[in-house]
Structure formats: C-alpha cells, structure tokens
Write a protein that holds these residues in place. Structure first.
Motif, PDB file in Angstrom:
ATOM      1  N   ALA A 311       0.832  -1.202   0.000  1.00  0.00           N
ATOM      2  CA  ALA A 311       0.000   0.000   0.000  1.00  0.00           C
ATOM      3  C   ALA A 311       0.870   1.256   0.000  1.00  0.00           C
ATOM      4  CB  ALA A 311      -0.933   0.006   1.207  1.00  0.00           C
ATOM      5  N   ILE A 312       2.054   1.156   0.597  1.00  0.00           N
ATOM      6  CA  ILE A 312       2.996   2.278   0.597  1.00  0.00           C
ATOM      7  C   ILE A 312       3.739   2.367  -0.739  1.00  0.00           C
ATOM      8  CG2 ILE A 312       5.109   3.175   1.666  1.00  0.00           C
ATOM      9  CD1 ILE A 312       4.153   1.862   4.295  1.00  0.00           C
ATOM     10  N   LEU A 313       4.134   1.211  -1.288  1.00  0.00           N
ATOM     11  CA  LEU A 313       4.949   1.201  -2.497  1.00  0.00           C
ATOM     12  C   LEU A 313       4.164   1.516  -3.769  1.00  0.00           C
ATOM     13  CD1 LEU A 313       7.222  -1.941  -1.940  1.00  0.00           C
ATOM     14  CD2 LEU A 313       7.844   0.470  -1.679  1.00  0.00           C
ATOM     15  N   ALA A 314       2.926   1.029  -3.867  1.00  0.00           N
ATOM     16  CA  ALA A 314       2.181   1.129  -5.128  1.00  0.00           C
ATOM     17  C   ALA A 314       2.022   2.575  -5.617  1.00  0.00           C
ATOM     18  CB  ALA A 314       0.824   0.444  -4.991  1.00  0.00           C
ATOM     19  N   PRO A 315       1.568   3.508  -4.781  1.00  0.00           N
ATOM     20  CA  PRO A 315       1.460   4.896  -5.277  1.00  0.00           C
ATOM     21  C   PRO A 315       2.807   5.488  -5.680  1.00  0.00           C
ATOM     22  CG  PRO A 315       0.182   4.595  -3.267  1.00  0.00           C
ATOM     23  CD  PRO A 315       1.044   3.391  -3.414  1.00  0.00           C
ATOM     24  N   ARG A 316       3.880   5.069  -5.026  1.00  0.00           N
ATOM     25  CA  ARG A 316       5.204   5.575  -5.390  1.00  0.00           C
ATOM     26  C   ARG A 316       5.607   5.075  -6.772  1.00  0.00           C
ATOM     27  NH1 ARG A 316       8.738   5.193   0.275  1.00  0.00           N
ATOM     28  NH2 ARG A 316       7.309   6.479   1.512  1.00  0.00           N
ATOM     29  N   TYR A 317       5.311   3.801  -7.049  1.00  0.00           N
ATOM     30  CA  TYR A 317       5.582   3.278  -8.384  1.00  0.00           C
ATOM     31  C   TYR A 317       4.743   4.022  -9.426  1.00  0.00           C
ATOM     32  CZ  TYR A 317       8.678  -0.695  -7.521  1.00  0.00           C
ATOM     33  OH  TYR A 317       9.765  -1.481  -7.217  1.00  0.00           O
TER      34      TYR A 317
END
Length: 327
Positions: A311-317
C-alpha cells in the motif's frame, strides 16, 4: 502537493490497520461470517470483471503471451522463496519453535496472491494484463507444486492430496468474471474511461475485505492466544525480513533483465506475494493432525505485512511511472 499525496497514502494504510483491529475486536461469526465471505467473493469477482472490461482484447492476449515475465514471477514464487525458507532453518528452535519454523517454510511454498497482486499492480499503473495471467497461473500451478514442495521439504504426517476444486474456484471467481468483462467491454468501456473511481474503490475495498476476513478467521481459531508475545514479534520480524529480501531481489532482477517499468511493477507485486486464501485451505489438508494455528501464523502475519508495505509502495511506483512517461 506532496503532503496531500502522502495523506492519501497514509489513509489507505491506516484503513488496513483499522480494519485489522476492528476484525480482532469484532470477528465475524455465524451468519455474519457467511455474509462476509460472500461479500469478499463478490468484490473480487467484480474487480476482475472491471479489469476485463478495461483491458482491450489485444492487451489481454499480449499478457498471455508474455512468458518471459511469467517465468520470472514463477521463479520468485517457487524458487527464491523456498530457498529463503530453507536458509532460515538455523532459527529453530532458539528463535522460532519447530512448529513456527514449519510455518515459515510453508509460507515460502504457497502460491502468490491473485486479487491483491493485481489490485496493487493496477494502483501502481503496471501491466495489469500481465499481472492477471502471472498471478492466476501461479495459483493454478500452486495447486500441484505446493503439495509436492511440502512433501519434499517439510516433514508431515498429514494426508496430502490435491483438490481440483481449487482450480475450479480460480476459474469461477477470477477468470470467468474477467472474460465476461471482455465480452461487455464495448458497452461499458466509455463509462469506465471517464470514471476512474469505480476501479479504485473496488481495488482498495476488496483488499480491506480480505484483511477483515483473514483477521476474523484468525480470531475464531484462537491463533493469537496460543503463543507468547515475543514469539509473535519474532515471527513478524522474520516475515518482514523475507519480504524485504524478495522485494529487493525482484526489483534488481527486473532492472537487470531490462523489463519496461510496467513489467517490473508486475515482477515486484506478483513475485513478492503469498496467498492466504490458497494457503489456509491447503494447510488444513497438508498438516492434518498438526497444530495448524501455529503453522499458519507466519502466513497470516506475512499477508498483513505485505498488504501494508505494498500500500505504501504502489502509489510511489505510479508516480515514478508517470515521471518516466512524461520525460
């Protein structure tokens, strides 16, 4: 603007934690549990129907043909993970009891998730068609491969068998809605293109339902009361370490093999997941007569950790891909 983005990200992570806490305090039982199970199945089926409707048939076919991508995801799921599990044998019995180590090793042998892998790939703006095929194929293969790996690597006296209904469940709940979405695509694609919110709501809503269902089941099985706090912390740390190693490895492999960013997102989010939905039913068969509550505890913790981290990584990608496309 960055602060607003972080606030949105935090709200999703907080939502996952809040739902887990709510399920721990008020687990679904009886009729409520039945309703929750059906609601989760419907949400996942709706998610795949939307994916099918959003994907052009040509893109879906390209996803099926992309075997180089799928091979990397399968290698992470059924080669890298098991090697990590075997390497952690030194932790038993000092840090992990024998049953908990069996659970850690078993965690490393189960298939990748389907629903959350694809949902996070979608949120990260990756190759959704490739994720659908990779995650679904991983689960179908896992019906056969996971019991074989358990027989080879784990000492059990359970009556191991492969249940063909697992394949039928995948087909009925995931692939059939996806194909229906493909069929109705001409009727709804215009509306879906103009309205991105339905996909986002179903993406994240289905994840929250899975979290609530998983924690409800763990409370109903009295998993948490059968183990000391420091052992729970030790298992959580081990699970977080496994996830960190796999995330780094899948990121590096994707770059080393020169996959485009959309495919690297698939490798990261499909290759780093483990399925609670597949793992729990298999464990009840593979470890008949053993303390299943303790054995599935690592899988239960890993499942929640992977959801929060992704949930933290997906928006950053997603932001990274937007930046690459813009340049």
């Amino acid at each position: 603007m960055n602060l607003l983005r972080k606030a949105r990200l935090d709200s999703f992570v907080v939502g996952i934690v809040a739902v887990a806490a709510l399920a721990s305090l008020f687990p679904a039982t009886g009729v409520g549990e039945t309703i929750l199970n059906w609601a989760t199945k419907i949400a996942i089926a709706l998610l795949f129907l939307i994916y099918g409707a959003r994907l052009a048939p040509r893109e879906a076919w390209e996803g099926v043909k992309h075997w180089r991508l799928h091979s990397v995801v399968l290698a992470s799921t059924y080669l890298l993970f098991p090697l990590i599990g075997l390497a952690l044998r030194f932790l038993a019995p000092s840090v992990l009891s024998d049953d908990l180590y069996t659970g850690v090793l078993y965690l490393c042998l189960v298939p990748s998730t389907v629903q959350s892998s694809i949902a996070f790939t979608s949120i990260a703006k990756g190759n959704v068609a490739g994720a659908v095929v990779s995650a679904s194929f991983s689960n179908i293969v896992g019906v056969f491969v996971t019991p074989i790996l358990v027989i080879l690597l784990v000492h059990t006296t359970g009556d191991t068998r492969v249940d063909a209904s697992s394949i039928l469940n995948i087909v009925a709940q995931l692939l059939v809605p996806f194909l229906i979405g493909q069929l109705i695509r001409p009727l709804v694609i215009g509306w879906l293109t103009r309205n991105a919110k339905p996909t986002k709501i179903v993406d994240r809503g289905s994840i929250l339902l899975v979290v609530y269902s998983a924690f409800s089941e763990s409370m109903n099985q009295h998993v948490w009361s059968s183990i000391s706090l420091w052992r729970i912390v030790a298992v959580a740390v081990v699970c977080a370490a496994i996830l960190a190693v796999v995330l780094v490895a899948t990121t590096m492999v994707g770059k080393a093999l020169k996959f485009p960013i959309a495919d690297r997102i698939v490798i990261v989010f499909c290759g780093s997941k483990k399925s609670l939905a597949s793992g729990l039913p298999m464990a009840s068969v593979l470890f008949a007569g053993h303390p299943i509550g303790l054995i599935v505890l690592p899988l239960l913790l890993f499942h929640q950790i992977q959801l929060i981290v992704c949930a933290i990584l997906a928006p950053r990608y997603a932001r990274r891909r937007d930046e690459l496309v813009a340049t």
